[in-house]
Design a protein around this motif. Structure first.
Motif, PDB file in Angstrom:
ATOM      1  N   ILE A   1       0.838  -1.204   0.000  1.00 44.54           N
ATOM      2  CA  ILE A   1       0.000   0.000   0.000  1.00 44.54           C
ATOM      3  C   ILE A   1       0.873   1.253   0.000  1.00 44.54           C
ATOM      4  CG2 ILE A   1      -1.667   1.362   1.346  1.00 44.54           C
ATOM      5  CD1 ILE A   1      -3.195  -1.174   1.869  1.00 44.54           C
ATOM      6  N   GLN A   2       1.974   1.247   0.740  1.00 47.01           N
ATOM      7  CA  GLN A   2       2.886   2.401   0.712  1.00 47.01           C
ATOM      8  C   GLN A   2       3.469   2.587  -0.691  1.00 47.01           C
ATOM      9  OE1 GLN A   2       3.162   4.613   2.932  1.00 47.01           O
ATOM     10  NE2 GLN A   2       2.382   3.626   4.772  1.00 47.01           N
TER      11      GLN A   2
ATOM     12  N   ALA B   1      -1.104  10.000   2.452  1.00 42.23           N
ATOM     13  CA  ALA B   1      -0.414   9.325   3.545  1.00 42.23           C
ATOM     14  C   ALA B   1      -1.356   8.321   4.202  1.00 42.23           C
ATOM     15  CB  ALA B   1       0.068  10.332   4.584  1.00 42.23           C
ATOM     16  N   VAL B   2      -0.825   7.148   4.515  1.00 39.86           N
ATOM     17  CA  VAL B   2      -1.591   6.148   5.257  1.00 39.86           C
ATOM     18  C   VAL B   2      -1.581   6.563   6.722  1.00 39.86           C
ATOM     19  CG1 VAL B   2      -1.685   3.737   5.997  1.00 39.86           C
ATOM     20  CG2 VAL B   2      -1.033   4.298   3.651  1.00 39.86           C
ATOM     21  N   LYS B   3      -2.757   6.721   7.295  1.00 35.29           N
ATOM     22  CA  LYS B   3      -2.874   7.108   8.702  1.00 35.29           C
ATOM     23  C   LYS B   3      -3.221   5.921   9.593  1.00 35.29           C
ATOM     24  CE  LYS B   3      -1.660  11.266   8.453  1.00 35.29           C
ATOM     25  NZ  LYS B   3      -0.367  11.582   9.057  1.00 35.29           N
ATOM     26  N   GLU B   4      -3.879   4.928   9.029  1.00 37.85           N
ATOM     27  CA  GLU B   4      -4.203   3.730   9.792  1.00 37.85           C
ATOM     28  C   GLU B   4      -4.423   2.576   8.825  1.00 37.85           C
ATOM     29  OE1 GLU B   4      -7.492   2.074  13.031  1.00 37.85           O
ATOM     30  OE2 GLU B   4      -7.738   4.083  12.195  1.00 37.85           O
ATOM     31  N   LEU B   5      -3.885   1.424   9.192  1.00 41.15           N
ATOM     32  CA  LEU B   5      -4.103   0.217   8.411  1.00 41.15           C
ATOM     33  C   LEU B   5      -4.287  -0.949   9.375  1.00 41.15           C
ATOM     34  CD1 LEU B   5      -4.231  -1.465   5.834  1.00 41.15           C
ATOM     35  CD2 LEU B   5      -1.738  -1.507   5.802  1.00 41.15           C
ATOM     36  N   VAL B   6      -5.484  -1.515   9.344  1.00 46.47           N
ATOM     37  CA  VAL B   6      -5.780  -2.727  10.096  1.00 46.47           C
ATOM     38  C   VAL B   6      -5.884  -3.828   9.045  1.00 46.47           C
ATOM     39  CG1 VAL B   6      -7.376  -3.890  11.660  1.00 46.47           C
ATOM     40  CG2 VAL B   6      -7.060  -1.391  11.829  1.00 46.47           C
ATOM     41  N   PRO B   7      -4.874  -4.704   8.975  1.00 47.26           N
ATOM     42  CA  PRO B   7      -4.837  -5.698   7.900  1.00 47.26           C
ATOM     43  C   PRO B   7      -6.156  -6.464   7.733  1.00 47.26           C
ATOM     44  CG  PRO B   7      -2.789  -5.737   9.113  1.00 47.26           C
ATOM     45  CD  PRO B   7      -3.730  -4.829   9.876  1.00 47.26           C
ATOM     46  N   GLY B   8      -6.646  -6.439   6.488  1.00 46.28           N
ATOM     47  CA  GLY B   8      -7.860  -7.169   6.150  1.00 46.28           C
ATOM     48  C   GLY B   8      -9.148  -6.503   6.574  1.00 46.28           C
ATOM     49  N   GLU B   9      -9.060  -5.360   7.274  1.00 47.97           N
ATOM     50  CA  GLU B   9     -10.264  -4.726   7.804  1.00 47.97           C
ATOM     51  C   GLU B   9     -10.454  -3.266   7.420  1.00 47.97           C
ATOM     52  OE1 GLU B   9     -10.831  -5.265  12.018  1.00 47.97           O
ATOM     53  OE2 GLU B   9      -9.898  -7.239  11.952  1.00 47.97           O
TER      54      GLU B   9
ATOM     55  N   LEU C   1      -8.547   0.686   6.095  1.00 47.99           N
ATOM     56  CA  LEU C   1      -7.472   1.556   5.626  1.00 47.99           C
ATOM     57  C   LEU C   1      -7.963   2.994   5.712  1.00 47.99           C
ATOM     58  CD1 LEU C   1      -4.766   2.184   4.175  1.00 47.99           C
ATOM     59  CD2 LEU C   1      -5.968   1.803   2.008  1.00 47.99           C
ATOM     60  N   LEU C   2      -7.180   3.852   6.367  1.00 48.56           N
ATOM     61  CA  LEU C   2      -7.477   5.286   6.443  1.00 48.56           C
ATOM     62  C   LEU C   2      -6.358   6.030   5.739  1.00 48.56           C
ATOM     63  CD1 LEU C   2      -8.852   7.900   7.459  1.00 48.56           C
ATOM     64  CD2 LEU C   2      -7.658   7.555   9.636  1.00 48.56           C
ATOM     65  N   ILE C   3      -6.720   6.776   4.705  1.00 51.77           N
ATOM     66  CA  ILE C   3      -5.759   7.578   3.949  1.00 51.77           C
ATOM     67  C   ILE C   3      -6.128   9.047   4.082  1.00 51.77           C
ATOM     68  CG2 ILE C   3      -4.932   8.164   1.628  1.00 51.77           C
ATOM     69  CD1 ILE C   3      -5.158   5.267   0.866  1.00 51.77           C
ATOM     70  N   ARG C   4      -5.114   9.866   4.342  1.00 57.22           N
ATOM     71  CA  ARG C   4      -5.275  11.327   4.368  1.00 57.22           C
ATOM     72  C   ARG C   4      -4.652  11.882   3.090  1.00 57.22           C
ATOM     73  NH1 ARG C   4      -3.606  15.904   8.770  1.00 57.22           N
ATOM     74  NH2 ARG C   4      -3.349  17.579   7.272  1.00 57.22           N
ATOM     75  N   VAL C   5      -5.347  12.831   2.469  1.00 61.84           N
ATOM     76  CA  VAL C   5      -4.845  13.449   1.248  1.00 61.84           C
ATOM     77  C   VAL C   5      -4.920  14.967   1.387  1.00 61.84           C
ATOM     78  CG1 VAL C   5      -5.091  13.642  -1.249  1.00 61.84           C
ATOM     79  CG2 VAL C   5      -5.663  11.486  -0.119  1.00 61.84           C
ATOM     80  N   ASP C   6      -3.764  15.590   1.286  1.00 60.66           N
ATOM     81  CA  ASP C   6      -3.704  17.051   1.209  1.00 60.66           C
ATOM     82  C   ASP C   6      -3.639  17.412  -0.268  1.00 60.66           C
ATOM     83  OD1 ASP C   6      -3.529  17.565   4.064  1.00 60.66           O
ATOM     84  OD2 ASP C   6      -1.489  16.759   3.963  1.00 60.66           O
ATOM     85  N   SER C   7      -4.212  18.477  -0.644  1.00 61.53           N
ATOM     86  CA  SER C   7      -4.181  19.016  -2.012  1.00 61.53           C
ATOM     87  C   SER C   7      -4.737  18.065  -3.075  1.00 61.53           C
ATOM     88  CB  SER C   7      -2.766  19.466  -2.391  1.00 61.53           C
ATOM     89  OG  SER C   7      -1.869  18.381  -2.446  1.00 61.53           O
ATOM     90  N   SER C   8      -5.857  17.419  -2.793  1.00 60.93           N
ATOM     91  CA  SER C   8      -6.523  16.581  -3.795  1.00 60.93           C
ATOM     92  C   SER C   8      -6.925  17.435  -4.994  1.00 60.93           C
ATOM     93  CB  SER C   8      -7.778  15.953  -3.177  1.00 60.93           C
ATOM     94  OG  SER C   8      -8.736  15.652  -4.160  1.00 60.93           O
TER      95      SER C   8
ATOM     96  N   TYR D   1      -8.380  18.924   5.077  1.00 60.76           N
ATOM     97  CA  TYR D   1      -7.805  17.899   4.215  1.00 60.76           C
ATOM     98  C   TYR D   1      -8.903  16.893   3.885  1.00 60.76           C
ATOM     99  CZ  TYR D   1      -7.474  15.321   8.642  1.00 60.76           C
ATOM    100  OH  TYR D   1      -7.760  14.723   9.832  1.00 60.76           O
ATOM    101  N   CYS D   2      -8.594  15.948   3.002  1.00 62.57           N
ATOM    102  CA  CYS D   2      -9.544  14.899   2.638  1.00 62.57           C
ATOM    103  C   CYS D   2      -9.126  13.603   3.321  1.00 62.57           C
ATOM    104  CB  CYS D   2      -9.570  14.701   1.127  1.00 62.57           C
ATOM    105  SG  CYS D   2      -9.981  16.207   0.202  1.00 62.57           S
ATOM    106  N   ALA D   3     -10.094  12.807   3.732  1.00 60.88           N
ATOM    107  CA  ALA D   3      -9.811  11.530   4.391  1.00 60.88           C
ATOM    108  C   ALA D   3     -10.739  10.466   3.841  1.00 60.88           C
ATOM    109  CB  ALA D   3      -9.982  11.658   5.896  1.00 60.88           C
ATOM    110  N   PHE D   4     -10.181   9.267   3.628  1.00 63.12           N
ATOM    111  CA  PHE D   4     -10.905   8.154   3.031  1.00 63.12           C
ATOM    112  C   PHE D   4     -10.729   6.928   3.906  1.00 63.12           C
ATOM    113  CE2 PHE D   4      -9.280  11.090  -0.010  1.00 63.12           C
ATOM    114  CZ  PHE D   4     -10.403  11.419  -0.763  1.00 63.12           C
TER     115      PHE D   4
END
Length: 198
Positions: free
Chosen positions: A99-100, A115-123, A125-132, A190-193
């Motif tokens: 993922i990185q 940037a990956v902010k949190e990853l719980v394998p198989g469950e 993923l939290l991604i933060r995006v600046d300047s989308s 920022y944007c977060a997914f």
């Protein structure tokens, strides 16, 4: 060795100089196209507005699903390429390191500072995006939005998890779904997914 995002970004940027007269870039096992983000944004947001009213949710779902499938196929090609094997492969220590690597390639594509902010394998993923580029484009053309507008990034976030934890390609698409919990187009900083298993 940790994932060296700068090295991956540099390789993608150098490789993107090789293109044909139509702007097609053969890189990382896929064919990329070079076109204006303003054009992409206009197509997406005009489509959404034309669907409008009661069909706004349907338009959003179609745009996210298209991005999800595109991201799924594109990053499958990328991770099966010789460039990935030669450049990124030696950096991978865990399954999750992919993922990185995906993030570094997406940053090189110009999708935003991710940037990956949190990853719980198989469950999860939290991604933060600046300047989308999607949020920026929406703000510039329409002002503040009532909902998140980063359809490509939302779909791609889910696709990353599909590729790692779904069934083998091509049967794993839509194993995960992503929500845009924060968006600069709505006035957030920022944007977060967040991707979770369906």
């Amino acid at each position: 060795m940790a994932i060296d995002g700068k090295k991956i970004i540099h390789a993608v940027m150098e490789g993107s100089r090789i293109r044909d007269a139509k702007g097609i870039i053969p890189l990382f096992g896929v064919y990329l196209s070079l076109f204006s983000v303003d054009y992409y944004n206009r197509l997406s947001f005009d489509f959404e507005r034309m669907m409008g009213g009661q069909r706004a949710e349907e338009a959003e779902r179609l745009l996210v699903d298209a991005a999800h499938e595109c991201g799924y196929a594109t990053f499958q090609g990328i991770r099966n390429s010789w460039e990935w094997e030669e450049l990124v492969g030696p950096m991978l220590r865990t399954k999750e390191d992919q993922i990185q690597g995906f993030i570094a390639v997406a940053v090189a594509f110009g999708w935003g500072d991710m940037a990956v902010k949190e990853l719980v394998p198989g469950e999860k993923l939290l991604i933060r995006v600046d300047s989308s580029y999607e949020a920026t484009g929406y703000l510039e053309k329409y002002g503040l939005a009532p909902s998140g507008k980063c359809y490509m990034l939302r779909g791609v976030t889910a696709a990353f998890m599909d590729l790692l934890y779904g069934e083998d390609y091509p049967d794993g698409c839509f194993t995960f779904v992503a929500d845009e919990t924060l968006c600069r187009a709505k006035g957030d900083s920022y944007c977060a997914f967040v991707a979770r298993r369906t």
